[in-house]
Design a protein around this motif. Structure first.
Motif, PDB file in Angstrom:
ATOM      1  N   ALA A 121       0.741  -1.158   0.203  1.00 56.96           N
ATOM      2  CA  ALA A 121       0.031  -0.003  -0.125  1.00 56.96           C
ATOM      3  C   ALA A 121       0.842   1.153  -0.164  1.00 56.96           C
ATOM      4  N   LEU A 122       2.275   1.129  -0.118  1.00 54.48           N
ATOM      5  CA  LEU A 122       3.028   2.201   0.076  1.00 54.48           C
ATOM      6  C   LEU A 122       3.914   2.482  -1.278  1.00 54.48           C
ATOM      7  N   VAL A 123       3.954   3.805  -1.862  1.00 54.84           N
ATOM      8  CA  VAL A 123       4.744   3.790  -3.004  1.00 54.84           C
ATOM      9  C   VAL A 123       5.947   4.846  -2.572  1.00 54.84           C
ATOM     10  N   GLU A 124       7.000   4.427  -2.487  1.00 59.94           N
ATOM     11  CA  GLU A 124       8.238   5.297  -1.901  1.00 59.94           C
ATOM     12  C   GLU A 124       8.883   5.978  -3.171  1.00 59.94           C
ATOM     13  N   LEU A 125       8.629   7.202  -3.405  1.00 64.83           N
ATOM     14  CA  LEU A 125       9.225   7.899  -4.372  1.00 64.83           C
ATOM     15  C   LEU A 125      10.772   8.199  -4.344  1.00 64.83           C
ATOM     16  N   HIS A 126      11.322   8.524  -3.113  1.00 62.95           N
ATOM     17  CA  HIS A 126      12.563   8.742  -3.011  1.00 62.95           C
ATOM     18  C   HIS A 126      13.245   7.805  -2.484  1.00 62.95           C
ATOM     19  N   GLY A 127      12.929   6.301  -2.078  1.00 68.27           N
ATOM     20  CA  GLY A 127      13.705   5.382  -1.724  1.00 68.27           C
ATOM     21  C   GLY A 127      13.568   5.356  -0.110  1.00 68.27           C
ATOM     22  N   ASN A 128      14.486   4.713   0.245  1.00 71.97           N
ATOM     23  CA  ASN A 128      14.294   4.247   2.023  1.00 71.97           C
ATOM     24  C   ASN A 128      15.704   4.430   2.456  1.00 71.97           C
ATOM     25  N   THR A 129      15.922   4.993   3.632  1.00 75.23           N
ATOM     26  CA  THR A 129      17.195   4.985   4.084  1.00 75.23           C
ATOM     27  C   THR A 129      17.533   4.111   5.411  1.00 75.23           C
ATOM     28  N   THR A 130      16.654   3.040   5.322  1.00 78.30           N
ATOM     29  CA  THR A 130      16.869   2.211   6.432  1.00 78.30           C
ATOM     30  C   THR A 130      17.670   0.907   6.033  1.00 78.30           C
ATOM     31  N   TYR A 131      18.108   0.865   4.684  1.00 76.78           N
ATOM     32  CA  TYR A 131      18.937  -0.052   4.306  1.00 76.78           C
ATOM     33  C   TYR A 131      19.704   0.366   3.050  1.00 76.78           C
ATOM     34  N   GLY A 175      20.060  14.330  -8.819  1.00 73.69           N
ATOM     35  CA  GLY A 175      20.775  13.736  -9.851  1.00 73.69           C
ATOM     36  C   GLY A 175      20.624  12.428 -10.365  1.00 73.69           C
ATOM     37  N   GLN A 176      19.895  11.611  -9.356  1.00 73.24           N
ATOM     38  CA  GLN A 176      19.916  10.299  -9.632  1.00 73.24           C
ATOM     39  C   GLN A 176      18.652   9.952 -10.270  1.00 73.24           C
ATOM     40  N   ALA A 177      18.594   8.903 -11.239  1.00 73.07           N
ATOM     41  CA  ALA A 177      17.081   8.664 -11.643  1.00 73.07           C
ATOM     42  C   ALA A 177      16.252   8.212 -10.942  1.00 73.07           C
ATOM     43  N   MET A 178      14.940   8.703 -11.124  1.00 77.86           N
ATOM     44  CA  MET A 178      13.835   8.092 -10.297  1.00 77.86           C
ATOM     45  C   MET A 178      13.375   6.946 -10.679  1.00 77.86           C
ATOM     46  N   PRO A 179      12.701   6.173  -9.622  1.00 80.01           N
ATOM     47  CA  PRO A 179      12.722   4.716  -9.855  1.00 80.01           C
ATOM     48  C   PRO A 179      11.704   4.574 -10.627  1.00 80.01           C
ATOM     49  N   VAL A 180      11.504   3.916 -11.769  1.00 78.96           N
ATOM     50  CA  VAL A 180      10.630   3.770 -12.814  1.00 78.96           C
ATOM     51  C   VAL A 180       9.431   3.144 -12.331  1.00 78.96           C
ATOM     52  N   ALA A 181       9.411   2.054 -11.521  1.00 82.16           N
ATOM     53  CA  ALA A 181       8.131   1.373 -11.273  1.00 82.16           C
ATOM     54  C   ALA A 181       7.265   2.312 -10.051  1.00 82.16           C
ATOM     55  N   GLU A 182       8.007   2.672  -9.445  1.00 78.34           N
ATOM     56  CA  GLU A 182       7.197   3.714  -8.354  1.00 78.34           C
ATOM     57  C   GLU A 182       6.625   4.865  -8.838  1.00 78.34           C
ATOM     58  N   MET A 183       7.458   5.477  -9.857  1.00 79.46           N
ATOM     59  CA  MET A 183       6.738   6.618 -10.523  1.00 79.46           C
ATOM     60  C   MET A 183       5.500   6.331 -11.176  1.00 79.46           C
TER      61      MET A 183
END
Length: 259
Positions: A121-131, A175-183
């Motif tokens: 149920a969650l879409v993380e557009l900018h990723g995750n800093t816990t790993y 400057g890093q590409a956005m995640p395609v699947a999440e976008m």
């Protein structure tokens, strides 16, 4: 905002949720400030203390990678014990109750998951800093593994144990590409929803900030809950400028009572 105005806004939001068939929340850094995690732009925010390290600089220079990990572990020491706030809890309950379809988030802190929001149920557009992940082969690395090697080497960023590629937190840097699947998933959710609720986002970081506009143009009602004004306020159906926890706390009780 007066107590009377806040109550009226909560009643309107409750009505919007009751009428919605497909509601989506969009969360930003303001949701986590109640948890003790500073946002990025306000006085004392993270970007006023350290200039962001661009992705190409991180990849090209060992010193930049060393500094990025030094900052990461310093931040963990200061904010790593943060727990979900009232806003996180309210959204998790709304999801569990079926009143929200999904959460699109700009946040990287993992507090949505900690509040009980399932990954589906969650879409993380900018990723995750816990790993962390290897930028070359994509292998996941846990932070304890990175920390042990960082400290053992006297503050040198480690390389992937599988392919010797650079290891970076699983976040999206400048400057890093956005995640395609999440976008793509966020775009689909925005176009299909009939209620889009922005919570704690300044709506200035693109392309993520474009999703409220996509939803509104597709016919959804737009709600913005943020302490400061945004460029989208004039087109919103409801704007609430108040502390997020104060706005959403009644929905924790309300959902529980109606479950």
């Amino acid at each position: 905002m007066s107590e009377r105005e806040l109550k009226a806004a909560q009643d309107t939001l409750r009505d919007f949720l009751a009428q919605a068939r497909s509601a989506v929340a969009f969360t930003g850094a303001g949701l986590s400030t109640e948890c003790g995690i500073p946002d990025f732009r306000s006085p004392g925010g993270l970007w006023t203390q350290n200039k962001p390290i661009p992705f190409d600089v991180f990849v090209a220079h060992q010193a930049a990678r060393d500094e990025a990990w030094r900052r990461k572990f310093a931040m963990d020491a200061a904010f790593g014990a943060a727990t979900p706030g009232r806003g996180h809890t309210a959204l998790a309950r709304l999801l569990a109750d079926g009143r929200l379809r999904a959460i699109i988030t700009q946040n990287i802190d993992g507090l949505h998951q900690a509040s009980g929001v399932p990954d589906a149920a969650l879409v993380e557009l900018h990723g995750n800093t816990t790993y962390a992940t290897c930028l070359d082969c994509g292998q996941r690395h846990e932070l304890d593994w990175v920390r042990s090697r960082f400290e053992a080497s006297g503050g040198k960023a480690p390389f992937c144990e599988a392919c010797e590629g650079p290891v970076k937190t699983a976040t999206i840097s400048f400057g890093q590409a956005m995640p395609v699947a999440e976008m793509a998933r966020a775009d689909k959710l925005s176009r299909a929803c009939d209620l889009f609720i922005v919570i704690g986002s300044s709506l200035v970081v693109y392309p993520a900030a474009g999703f409220p506009l996509i939803a509104k143009r597709a016919g959804a009602r737009l709600v913005i809950i943020n302490r400061e004004e945004t460029d989208f306020d004039e087109m919103a159906d409801l704007v609430v400028r108040a502390e997020i926890g104060d706005v959403l706390e009644p929905f924790i009780q309300g959902v529980a009572a109606n479950a």
